[in-house]
Design a protein around this motif. Structure first.
Motif, PDB file in Angstrom:
ATOM      1  N   SER A 128       0.832  -1.192   0.000  1.00 47.69           N
ATOM      2  CA  SER A 128       0.000   0.000   0.000  1.00 47.69           C
ATOM      3  C   SER A 128       0.863   1.236   0.000  1.00 47.69           C
ATOM      4  O   SER A 128       2.010   1.232   0.420  1.00 47.69           O
ATOM      5  CB  SER A 128      -0.912   0.006   1.236  1.00 47.69           C
ATOM      6  OG  SER A 128      -0.149   0.214   2.395  1.00 47.69           O
ATOM      7  N   GLY A 129       0.311   2.342  -0.506  1.00 52.37           N
ATOM      8  CA  GLY A 129       1.089   3.549  -0.677  1.00 52.37           C
ATOM      9  C   GLY A 129       1.625   4.099   0.612  1.00 52.37           C
ATOM     10  O   GLY A 129       2.656   4.754   0.636  1.00 52.37           O
ATOM     11  N   ASN A 130       0.949   3.866   1.757  1.00 49.38           N
ATOM     12  CA  ASN A 130       1.352   4.489   3.005  1.00 49.38           C
ATOM     13  C   ASN A 130       2.132   3.562   3.925  1.00 49.38           C
ATOM     14  O   ASN A 130       2.584   3.978   4.982  1.00 49.38           O
ATOM     15  CB  ASN A 130       0.103   4.996   3.748  1.00 49.38           C
ATOM     16  CG  ASN A 130      -0.584   6.117   2.989  1.00 49.38           C
ATOM     17  OD1 ASN A 130       0.087   6.947   2.402  1.00 49.38           O
ATOM     18  ND2 ASN A 130      -1.915   6.126   3.008  1.00 49.38           N
ATOM     19  N   SER A 131       2.259   2.258   3.557  1.00 48.03           N
ATOM     20  CA  SER A 131       2.966   1.336   4.433  1.00 48.03           C
ATOM     21  C   SER A 131       4.465   1.548   4.324  1.00 48.03           C
ATOM     22  O   SER A 131       4.974   2.155   3.386  1.00 48.03           O
ATOM     23  CB  SER A 131       2.614  -0.113   4.074  1.00 48.03           C
ATOM     24  OG  SER A 131       3.035  -0.406   2.758  1.00 48.03           O
ATOM     25  N   GLU A 132       5.188   1.033   5.332  1.00 45.11           N
ATOM     26  CA  GLU A 132       6.637   1.225   5.362  1.00 45.11           C
ATOM     27  C   GLU A 132       7.314   0.443   4.245  1.00 45.11           C
ATOM     28  O   GLU A 132       7.053  -0.733   4.030  1.00 45.11           O
ATOM     29  CB  GLU A 132       7.182   0.768   6.717  1.00 45.11           C
ATOM     30  CG  GLU A 132       8.655   1.074   6.897  1.00 45.11           C
ATOM     31  CD  GLU A 132       9.157   0.648   8.257  1.00 45.11           C
ATOM     32  OE1 GLU A 132       9.563   1.531   9.030  1.00 45.11           O
ATOM     33  OE2 GLU A 132       9.112  -0.565   8.553  1.00 45.11           O
ATOM     34  N   LYS A 133       8.193   1.107   3.531  1.00 45.60           N
ATOM     35  CA  LYS A 133       8.971   0.478   2.463  1.00 45.60           C
ATOM     36  C   LYS A 133      10.386   0.225   2.972  1.00 45.60           C
ATOM     37  O   LYS A 133      10.999   1.087   3.590  1.00 45.60           O
ATOM     38  CB  LYS A 133       9.030   1.379   1.227  1.00 45.60           C
ATOM     39  CG  LYS A 133       7.684   1.867   0.705  1.00 45.60           C
ATOM     40  CD  LYS A 133       6.893   0.722   0.107  1.00 45.60           C
ATOM     41  CE  LYS A 133       5.644   1.229  -0.612  1.00 45.60           C
ATOM     42  NZ  LYS A 133       4.681   1.923   0.274  1.00 45.60           N
ATOM     43  N   HIS A 134      10.890  -0.963   2.680  1.00 46.66           N
ATOM     44  CA  HIS A 134      12.256  -1.315   3.067  1.00 46.66           C
ATOM     45  C   HIS A 134      13.153  -1.202   1.837  1.00 46.66           C
ATOM     46  O   HIS A 134      12.954  -1.902   0.841  1.00 46.66           O
ATOM     47  CB  HIS A 134      12.305  -2.727   3.644  1.00 46.66           C
ATOM     48  CG  HIS A 134      11.639  -2.828   4.982  1.00 46.66           C
ATOM     49  ND1 HIS A 134      12.336  -2.975   6.160  1.00 46.66           N
ATOM     50  CD2 HIS A 134      10.321  -2.764   5.336  1.00 46.66           C
ATOM     51  CE1 HIS A 134      11.498  -3.011   7.177  1.00 46.66           C
ATOM     52  NE2 HIS A 134      10.267  -2.887   6.699  1.00 46.66           N
ATOM     53  N   GLY A 161      19.166  10.179   1.355  1.00 48.58           N
ATOM     54  CA  GLY A 161      18.314  11.336   1.548  1.00 48.58           C
ATOM     55  C   GLY A 161      16.827  11.039   1.481  1.00 48.58           C
ATOM     56  O   GLY A 161      16.003  11.874   1.861  1.00 48.58           O
ATOM     57  N   ILE A 162      16.460   9.830   1.015  1.00 43.71           N
ATOM     58  CA  ILE A 162      15.039   9.481   0.888  1.00 43.71           C
ATOM     59  C   ILE A 162      14.464   8.957   2.195  1.00 43.71           C
ATOM     60  O   ILE A 162      13.247   8.819   2.332  1.00 43.71           O
ATOM     61  CB  ILE A 162      14.835   8.435  -0.239  1.00 43.71           C
ATOM     62  CG1 ILE A 162      13.356   8.353  -0.618  1.00 43.71           C
ATOM     63  CG2 ILE A 162      15.360   7.083   0.187  1.00 43.71           C
ATOM     64  CD1 ILE A 162      13.054   7.395  -1.736  1.00 43.71           C
ATOM     65  N   GLN A 163      15.319   8.670   3.164  1.00 39.93           N
ATOM     66  CA  GLN A 163      14.836   8.070   4.422  1.00 39.93           C
ATOM     67  C   GLN A 163      13.785   8.972   5.084  1.00 39.93           C
ATOM     68  O   GLN A 163      13.959  10.179   5.189  1.00 39.93           O
ATOM     69  CB  GLN A 163      15.992   7.845   5.378  1.00 39.93           C
ATOM     70  CG  GLN A 163      15.619   7.079   6.634  1.00 39.93           C
ATOM     71  CD  GLN A 163      16.819   6.481   7.317  1.00 39.93           C
ATOM     72  OE1 GLN A 163      17.077   5.300   7.204  1.00 39.93           O
ATOM     73  NE2 GLN A 163      17.563   7.299   8.026  1.00 39.93           N
ATOM     74  N   SER A 164      12.689   8.347   5.498  1.00 36.88           N
ATOM     75  CA  SER A 164      11.586   9.101   6.095  1.00 36.88           C
ATOM     76  C   SER A 164      10.825   8.177   7.035  1.00 36.88           C
ATOM     77  O   SER A 164      11.228   7.032   7.274  1.00 36.88           O
ATOM     78  CB  SER A 164      10.653   9.625   5.004  1.00 36.88           C
ATOM     79  OG  SER A 164       9.989   8.548   4.357  1.00 36.88           O
TER      80      SER A 164
END
Length: 486
Positions: A3-9, A54-57
């Motif tokens: 899903s768009g809002n779930s955490e991406k690894h 820099g993409i880490q969020s």
């Protein structure tokens, strides 16, 4: 995870090969361009790592960075990573170069070993990107698309018909997350075809930056280029692991066919079941493939000159002047590249700077050291700079990092005189241990087993004078080396 809002690894993958030919004489095979500072204040390799981080969020978790490099460059990579803050990395060491498809396959196999099926952000280490905010926005879109099962490539708006790039033909209809379906790829066309591509307005350059799941890459290469997949898997399965270093089996790795990501897989994807989408990268991207490209991204003066180092210019315009060691003075020239290093100088028409490889090939065929090494040579313990040499003598300036040691060694054809000019030296000469302070010296007779160490917290510098009948770097027999060298 889909899903768009779930955490991406995310697993950053930095492809750090390269032989250092196109930016000679500053770039050498033992110190290629990715380790140089050519734009900004950090090296191209460090910039590549930093861009992805820099993409880490809140919704994106970064795994340990995987750096695929060769055995010879492993300590350069470690030194440059140490200069960065909080970067955890693992180095996959190739015994020989086999291009980018086997390199990415190694990284994907390692990523699956270390984590669940993470999203790989795959970047060359020798590019520059001027607009970091725009890059991170495009990368965020690419991660969302890749999480849903697509291969994503970054496309760059072409500015000229260039035969050195791959070209992406894309569907102009925009999908979710600003993506475009890729119709086909053409890798490095001739100039006539490249001109047609530019005129059509239907093509972007292939940046070489890819985003995809580790499992998807392995599935794609297994289906589209099984020889590379199977040979790389065999080598990886027989790997050895030494702290941060992962070494695939050397003999099995040498049997892997050499092929790029594009030729091995990406070009074949549009006519297969593997979907490829393109995200436009409008962020000041440049692959720095020539000195002319370095001029393009450089900060220009009022006469369109890009200047580095100690220079004097008079009546000069549109030129790149790089002074690395000496004062360089230029008068009455236009559109030149002048690159000065301690042992070589390049002077070229800026429009022909891409032909530097011809010089490098000639140097290689004549076995000239200027193709391989700088006068100043990096080592895992520090560096040495060859100041002078003649018949039966050589003078070096040697710097040893705090806490570092050279190998326990001896020489069959030379003796050495050492003078400490900075710091404290601990010297083992046969069974005798010596501590030397600044302005003190010692002598290492021919054939004596010896080791130089820096026991202090400050830099150690010595002047070494070698004397003997042969002074080559191969006159060395190592008995103990903490860096794993023979």
């Amino acid at each position: 995870m889909t899903s768009g809002n779930s955490e991406k690894h995310i697993t950053p993958v930095i492809l750090c090969g390269g032989s250092g030919t196109r930016l000679w004489p500053l770039s050498r095979s033992t110190f290629p361009k990715q380790f140089l500072v050519l734009s900004g204040k950090t090296t191209l390799f460090q910039q590549a790592v930093d861009r992805i981080h820099g993409i880490q969020s809140q919704n994106i978790k970064l795994n340990e960075t995987l750096v695929v490099t060769n055995e010879e460059h492993r300590f350069l990579v470690l030194d440059q990573l140490r200069e960065m803050n909080d970067i955890k990395a693992k180095l996959l060491l190739e015994p020989v170069g086999r291009n980018t498809a086997p390199a990415l396959t190694l990284a994907a196999l390692q990523a699956l070993d270390d984590y669940e099926d993470s999203i790989l952000v795959v970047s060359p280490s020798d590019q520059t990107v001027q607009d970091q905010i725009a890059f991170r926005a495009s990368l965020s879109d690419a991660v969302q698309i890749a999480s849903k099962g697509s291969i994503v490539v970054f496309g760059v708006q072409p500015t000229r018909p260039d035969t050195g790039f791959g070209y992406i033909r894309y569907d102009k209809l925009e999908n979710n997350y600003h993506a475009h379906r890729v119709i086909n790829f053409t890798e490095k066309p001739d100039i006539v075809i490249a001109e047609d591509f530019i005129k059509s307005g239907e093509y972007f350059w292939n940046s070489g930056i890819f985003v995809l799941r580790a499992s998807l890459w392995l599935e794609a290469i297994q289906n589209l280029n099984a020889d590379i997949y199977e040979a790389t898997l065999k080598s990886f399965d027989q790997k050895t692991v030494d702290t941060l270093f992962v070494r695939p089996d050397e003999a099995l790795f040498k049997a892997i066919p050499s092929c790029s990501i594009d030729y091995a897989v990406i070009e074949k994807c549009p006519s297969s079941v593997f979907e490829v989408n393109m995200v436009k990268l409008n962020a000041g991207w440049n692959d720095l493939g020539s000195w002319d490209a370095v001029w393009e991204i450089g900060q220009k003066d009022a006469h369109q000159n890009v200047i580095y180092g100690d220079t004097f210019l008079e009546n000069t315009k549109n030129s790149l002047i790089y002074a690395n060691h000496k004062l360089v003075s230029v008068i009455g020239v236009d559109n030149l590249v002048v690159i000065e290093t301690s042992d070589a100088i390049l002077i070229a028409d800026r429009n022909q700077s891409q032909h530097v490889k011809i010089i490098v090939d000639k140097l290689q065929s004549q076995k000239r050291q200027e193709q391989v090494l700088h006068r100043k040579v990096s080592r895992p313990w520090g560096w040495y700079d060859c100041l002078d040499e003649g018949k039966n003598f050589k003078v070096k300036r040697i710097q040893v990092n705090p806490g570092a040691s050279l190998s326990l060694q001896k020489h069959a054809k030379r003796a050495e005189h050492w003078v400490v000019v900075k710091g404290v030296a601990e010297i083992l000469c046969n069974d005798k241990k010596i501590i030397l302070q600044e302005n003190e010296s010692t002598y290492i007779p021919l054939g004596y087993t010896h080791r130089l160490s820096n026991p202090g917290k400050d830099i150690l510098e010595i002047i070494e004078v070698q004397s003997g009948t042969y002074l080559g770097e191969d006159d060395i027999e190592r008995f103990c080396d903490e860096y794993g060298r023979n």
